[in-house]
Motif scaffolding. Structure first.
Motif, mmCIF file in Angstrom:
data_model
loop_
_atom_site.group_PDB
_atom_site.id
_atom_site.type_symbol
_atom_site.label_atom_id
_atom_site.label_comp_id
_atom_site.label_asym_id
_atom_site.label_seq_id
_atom_site.Cartn_x
_atom_site.Cartn_y
_atom_site.Cartn_z
ATOM 1 N N PRO A 11 0.830 -1.208 0.000
ATOM 2 C CA PRO A 11 0.000 0.000 0.000
ATOM 3 C C PRO A 11 0.866 1.259 0.000
ATOM 4 N N ARG A 12 0.216 2.421 -0.172
ATOM 5 C CA ARG A 12 0.948 3.687 -0.246
ATOM 6 C C ARG A 12 1.730 3.963 1.026
ATOM 7 N N THR A 13 1.156 3.596 2.163
ATOM 8 C CA THR A 13 1.837 3.857 3.431
ATOM 9 C C THR A 13 3.206 3.188 3.482
ATOM 10 N N TRP A 15 5.325 2.812 1.008
ATOM 11 C CA TRP A 15 6.284 3.623 0.265
ATOM 12 C C TRP A 15 6.556 4.946 0.966
ATOM 13 N N VAL A 16 5.548 5.539 1.588
ATOM 14 C CA VAL A 16 5.755 6.779 2.345
ATOM 15 C C VAL A 16 6.688 6.521 3.522
ATOM 16 N N PHE A 189 1.300 12.667 4.347
ATOM 17 C CA PHE A 189 0.794 11.574 3.515
ATOM 18 C C PHE A 189 0.865 10.222 4.220
#
Length: 478
Positions: A11-13, A15-16, A189
């Protein structure tokens, strides 16, 4: 499953969090890679001229405390929330970096370093736990491989930037403060990973009691505790990369051939990371090749070992790490040193991500941060042991500044102790009618400062044997 398909599952988290880790490691290693020589280096080059024992105490005990605190801060993060914990961490980081240029005594540096350690301790378990929470058994090996690659991208970029300002040591800390501040943008983010249980609500005192109850539960897991103690040997070896190797290269390794090669083929590198007057390369630039090797080969190594049992990968990695670190302290030949660092990096890539992966897999789903906090216990012990080796033992066996003073006393030379380290060494060389390089060779042959590699290699082999016995008699005990 292909690596591409594995990537699509994150999920995006994820990569953040990894990008936040990159910037944090950029800021950390931007100063930490230079810290050993900053503490002990000659005053005419911006160093504080503290003793090797002082260096070992600050970097060993100070960093050990940094890695002990996540045992508590990991549990706090589970309760307080990851975003709030990260915000507090960044504030502490920035203010600590801004304080460093204003202290130059042992106690002053040590106290500021402890304050910095608090910021790092708040940060560490949060990002590790986030990676563990958003990955599965199927993706965890690649997840922590990516995580470790991001660590090393930051570790590689940080010193390259700060080394260009080494003539103005204070800039090292200001740059690190700026890089950390960029994480406030990324924090916007960052979404909290799902957490089943943040612990009971109540007063701070009740929260502390709850934390220590959790600690008691983990300590009962004797297999886990035994694993943590054994892995401390790996971190004792690993920390020599920053505690001992930069100082050893600066003092003993002849980097002139490398300087000449860059001058001929890539003059911009020798201009930025070399010393034209002495025609030498900066030690931290050479040590930084470890991070470069990991950036280039981590995904490949992770792909190879992803199907290996974690403990088998760790044992293999420990052997290779011990060999590489020992060889890097064995010779004055700079090319051999770089090759030895490459060997060390291969072992590091094989074993270090597997440590985090193993702990992330065995941790209860609702206590990931707590268990990942415990993953820093062997790092805590490794820093204590590494500080002793890099401090007191290095000072007695291998420190050129101490050796040349012993040599001068043996020869009956009357030289002022008020001189900087470099000036003192030049004076002894002149009295011997030698160049600095010739005197270095003489001291190398007479005092054998490279003998410290034997101890470091022994630590590594002991860890491998202990891990084998752990796998045979403790882990598989029915």
């Amino acid at each position: 499953m292909s690596i591409t398909k594995v990537f699509s599952k994150f999920p995006r988290t994820f990569w953040v969090a990894n990008t936040i880790e990159l910037f944090e490691r950029w800021a950390w290693y931007g100063f930490f890679a230079l810290f050993a020589n900053y503490l002990t280096g000659s005053s005419d080059q911006g160093g504080l001229e503290l003793t090797q024992t002082d260096k070992g105490y600050i970097m060993g005990v100070g960093t050990a405390i940094l890695y002990f605190l996540p045992v508590i801060t990991g549990a706090i993060a589970d309760r307080l929330g990851y975003r709030k914990t990260l915000f507090i961490s960044f504030i502490v980081y920035i203010t600590a970096f801004l304080l460093f240029p204003h202290v130059d005594s042992f106690y002053g540096v040590f106290m500021v370093y402890l304050y910095l350690a608090l910021g790092a301790a708040l940060f560490k378990p949060v990002i590790s736990a986030t990676v563990a929470k958003v990955s599965t058994k199927e993706t965890s090996s690649i997840a922590f491989g990516i995580f470790y690659m991001m660590v090393n991208i930051g570790a590689f970029i940080g010193p390259l930037l700060t080394l260009t300002t080494k003539s103005e040591p204070n800039n090292i800390f200001y740059i690190s403060a700026f890089i950390i501040s960029l994480n406030f943008i990324l924090l916007y983010f960052f979404h909290e990973p799902k957490t089943e249980d943040k612990g009971p609500k109540g007063t701070i005192g009740q929260s502390i009691i709850h934390i220590f109850k959790n600690i008691g539960e983990v300590v009962k897991d004797y297999k886990f505790v035994a694993f943590l103690l054994i892995v401390a040997g790996f971190w004792t070896m690993y920390n020599q990369l920053f505690f001992t190797l930069p100082v050893f290269i600066t003092q003993w390794v002849d980097t002139t051939p490398l300087y000449h090669w860059f001058s001929e083929h890539i003059p911009a590198i020798s201009s930025m990371y070399g010393e034209a007057e002495t025609q030498t390369m900066q030690a931290e630039f050479i040590v930084n090749s470890d991070a470069l090797f990991i950036i280039l080969f981590q995904i490949v190594i992770s792909s190879i070992v992803m199907k290996w049992k974690a403990l088998n990968a760790m044992m293999s990695g420990f052997v290779v790490c011990a060999t590489g670190m020992a060889l890097s302290l064995y010779t004055q030949n700079v090319y051999f040193t770089i090759f030895a660092i490459f060997i060390f990096a291969v072992g590091e890539m094989s074993s270090s991500p597997k440590i985090s992966e193993y702990i992330g897999m065995i941790a209860p789903s609702d206590k990931k941060a707590l268990y990942m906090g415990y993953s820093f216990i062997p790092v805590f012990l490794g820093n204590l042991f590494a500080g002793f080796i890099a401090g007191d033992l290095y000072g007695k066996w291998s420190d050129k500044a101490a050796i040349v003073k012993d040599f001068a006393q043996e020869k009956g030379f009357a030289i002022s102790n008020e001189l900087s380290q470099n000036e003192y060494f030049h004076s002894v060389a002149q009295k011997m009618n030698m160049s600095d390089h010739q005197l270095t060779d003489l001291l190398w042959n007479q005092y054998n400062p490279s003998k410290i590699w034997v101890l470091i290699y022994a630590v590594g082999i002991f860890s491998v044997v202990a891990l084998f016995l752990y796998n045979r008699f403790i882990l598989n005990k029915k």
